[in-house]
Scaffold this active site. Structure first.
Site, PDB file in Angstrom:
ATOM      1  N   ASP A 168       0.856  -1.187   0.000  1.00 15.95           N
ATOM      2  CA  ASP A 168       0.000   0.000   0.000  1.00 15.95           C
ATOM      3  C   ASP A 168       0.895   1.241   0.000  1.00 15.95           C
ATOM      4  O   ASP A 168       1.889   1.318   0.734  1.00 15.95           O
ATOM      5  CB  ASP A 168      -0.916  -0.007   1.230  1.00 15.95           C
ATOM      6  CG  ASP A 168      -2.056   0.993   1.095  1.00 15.95           C
ATOM      7  OD1 ASP A 168      -3.219   0.559   0.970  1.00 15.95           O
ATOM      8  OD2 ASP A 168      -1.781   2.216   1.106  1.00 15.95           O
ATOM      9  N   GLU A 219     -12.242   3.507  -1.547  1.00 17.29           N
ATOM     10  CA  GLU A 219     -11.689   4.574  -2.376  1.00 17.29           C
ATOM     11  C   GLU A 219     -11.423   4.102  -3.806  1.00 17.29           C
ATOM     12  O   GLU A 219     -11.618   4.849  -4.753  1.00 17.29           O
ATOM     13  CB  GLU A 219     -10.360   5.073  -1.787  1.00 17.29           C
ATOM     14  CG  GLU A 219     -10.510   5.833  -0.483  1.00 17.29           C
ATOM     15  CD  GLU A 219      -9.156   6.081   0.178  1.00 17.29           C
ATOM     16  OE1 GLU A 219      -8.122   5.998  -0.516  1.00 17.29           O
ATOM     17  OE2 GLU A 219      -9.149   6.344   1.392  1.00 17.29           O
ATOM     18  N   VAL A 220     -10.915   2.896  -3.924  1.00 18.70           N
ATOM     19  CA  VAL A 220     -10.530   2.386  -5.243  1.00 18.70           C
ATOM     20  C   VAL A 220     -11.516   1.281  -5.638  1.00 18.70           C
ATOM     21  O   VAL A 220     -11.602   0.251  -4.964  1.00 18.70           O
ATOM     22  CB  VAL A 220      -9.085   1.840  -5.229  1.00 18.70           C
ATOM     23  CG1 VAL A 220      -8.706   1.336  -6.615  1.00 18.70           C
ATOM     24  CG2 VAL A 220      -8.101   2.915  -4.767  1.00 18.70           C
ATOM     25  N   HIS A 271     -10.064  -5.249  -3.520  1.00 14.34           N
ATOM     26  CA  HIS A 271      -8.750  -5.456  -2.911  1.00 14.34           C
ATOM     27  C   HIS A 271      -8.924  -5.876  -1.464  1.00 14.34           C
ATOM     28  O   HIS A 271      -9.815  -5.407  -0.765  1.00 14.34           O
ATOM     29  CB  HIS A 271      -7.865  -4.210  -3.010  1.00 14.34           C
ATOM     30  CG  HIS A 271      -8.520  -2.947  -2.561  1.00 14.34           C
ATOM     31  ND1 HIS A 271      -9.443  -2.278  -3.332  1.00 14.34           N
ATOM     32  CD2 HIS A 271      -8.394  -2.205  -1.427  1.00 14.34           C
ATOM     33  CE1 HIS A 271      -9.851  -1.193  -2.699  1.00 14.34           C
ATOM     34  NE2 HIS A 271      -9.236  -1.132  -1.527  1.00 14.34           N
ATOM     35  N   HIS A 290      -7.066  -5.791   2.054  1.00 14.25           N
ATOM     36  CA  HIS A 290      -5.971  -5.225   2.836  1.00 14.25           C
ATOM     37  C   HIS A 290      -5.447  -6.321   3.766  1.00 14.25           C
ATOM     38  O   HIS A 290      -6.233  -6.990   4.445  1.00 14.25           O
ATOM     39  CB  HIS A 290      -6.463  -4.068   3.714  1.00 14.25           C
ATOM     40  CG  HIS A 290      -6.957  -2.867   2.977  1.00 14.25           C
ATOM     41  ND1 HIS A 290      -6.187  -1.731   2.813  1.00 14.25           N
ATOM     42  CD2 HIS A 290      -8.141  -2.599   2.369  1.00 14.25           C
ATOM     43  CE1 HIS A 290      -6.887  -0.816   2.147  1.00 14.25           C
ATOM     44  NE2 HIS A 290      -8.076  -1.311   1.870  1.00 14.25           N
TER      45      HIS A 290
HETATM   46  P1  AMP Z   1      -9.832   1.505   0.069  1.00 13.25           P
HETATM   47  O1  AMP Z   1     -10.145   2.742   0.845  1.00 13.25           O
HETATM   48  O2  AMP Z   1     -10.201   0.247   0.787  1.00 13.25           O
HETATM   49  O3  AMP Z   1     -10.398   1.564  -1.343  1.00 13.25           O
HETATM   50  O4  AMP Z   1      -8.258   1.432  -0.040  1.00 13.25           O
HETATM   51  C1  AMP Z   1      -7.528   1.939  -1.095  1.00 13.25           C
HETATM   52  C2  AMP Z   1      -6.068   1.800  -0.719  1.00 13.25           C
HETATM   53  O5  AMP Z   1      -5.299   1.932  -1.876  1.00 13.25           O
HETATM   54  C3  AMP Z   1      -5.578   2.863   0.285  1.00 13.25           C
HETATM   55  O6  AMP Z   1      -5.063   2.206   1.442  1.00 13.25           O
HETATM   56  C4  AMP Z   1      -4.499   3.613  -0.501  1.00 13.25           C
HETATM   57  O7  AMP Z   1      -3.411   4.000   0.303  1.00 13.25           O
HETATM   58  C5  AMP Z   1      -4.101   2.568  -1.530  1.00 13.25           C
HETATM   59  N1  AMP Z   1      -3.528   3.090  -2.770  1.00 13.25           N
HETATM   60  C6  AMP Z   1      -4.027   4.089  -3.554  1.00 13.25           C
HETATM   61  N2  AMP Z   1      -3.253   4.265  -4.624  1.00 13.25           N
HETATM   62  C7  AMP Z   1      -2.245   3.352  -4.540  1.00 13.25           C
HETATM   63  C8  AMP Z   1      -1.123   3.038  -5.352  1.00 13.25           C
HETATM   64  N3  AMP Z   1      -0.855   3.683  -6.504  1.00 13.25           N
HETATM   65  N4  AMP Z   1      -0.296   2.030  -4.950  1.00 13.25           N
HETATM   66  C9  AMP Z   1      -0.540   1.379  -3.791  1.00 13.25           C
HETATM   67  N5  AMP Z   1      -1.584   1.632  -2.984  1.00 13.25           N
HETATM   68  C10 AMP Z   1      -2.434   2.607  -3.350  1.00 13.25           C
END
Ligand code: AMP
Length: 126
Positions: A35, A105-106, A110, A112
């Protein structure tokens, strides 16, 4: 159930090689990387290579091969990071956020994998 996948999300771009990542493990159907903003000494993200929006999308529609590959990859990461209790580790937490209440967020599924310190309560009381 209808899932709409945004192919421009950042993890899709990582999978296409458009954005770099610090790879931990790559298998036929899954990719794990560190991350970018770690919340614990160990903070690894495991994603399927397929276009799945979140956990329930993946669980409902991924093939048996993808499901097994993903979960075996998770086990391998926990073991090789030395955090799995089965290898003498102190434990870890897996979590996956979905949708607005999950504060995802993404929009690419995924998992964690967090470890390396006592992680506190499951969720904050707000
Ligand atoms: P979520 O809030 O569960 O969608 O988590 C998204 C995660 O993706 C967060 O912990 C971010 O720090 C991580 N993240 C966003 N962009 C990147 C990236 N380019 N490489 C690695 N982790 C990322």
């Amino acid at each position: 159930m209808t899932y709409t996948y945004d192919p421009q999300n950042i993890f899709a771009r990582i999978l296409r090689g458009e954005i770099p990542n610090k790879t931990v493990l790559e298998t036929a159907h899954s990719l794990a990387f560190y991350d970018i903003s770690p919340q614990a000494p160990v903070h690894i993200l495991l994603i399927p290579k397929g276009a799945y929006v979140n956990f329930d999308h993946f669980a409902a529609e991924a093939s048996a091969e993808e499901l097994v590959d993903f979960h075996r990859a998770a086990a391998q990461i926990c073991a090789s990071a030395g955090v799995a209790p089965g290898v003498g580790g102190a434990g870890y937490r897996t979590l996956s956020n979905a949708g607005s209440h999950g504060m995802q967020e993404v929009p690419h599924y995924h998992l964690h994998i967090l470890a390396g310190r006592v992680l506190g309560p499951l969720v904050l009381k707000v």
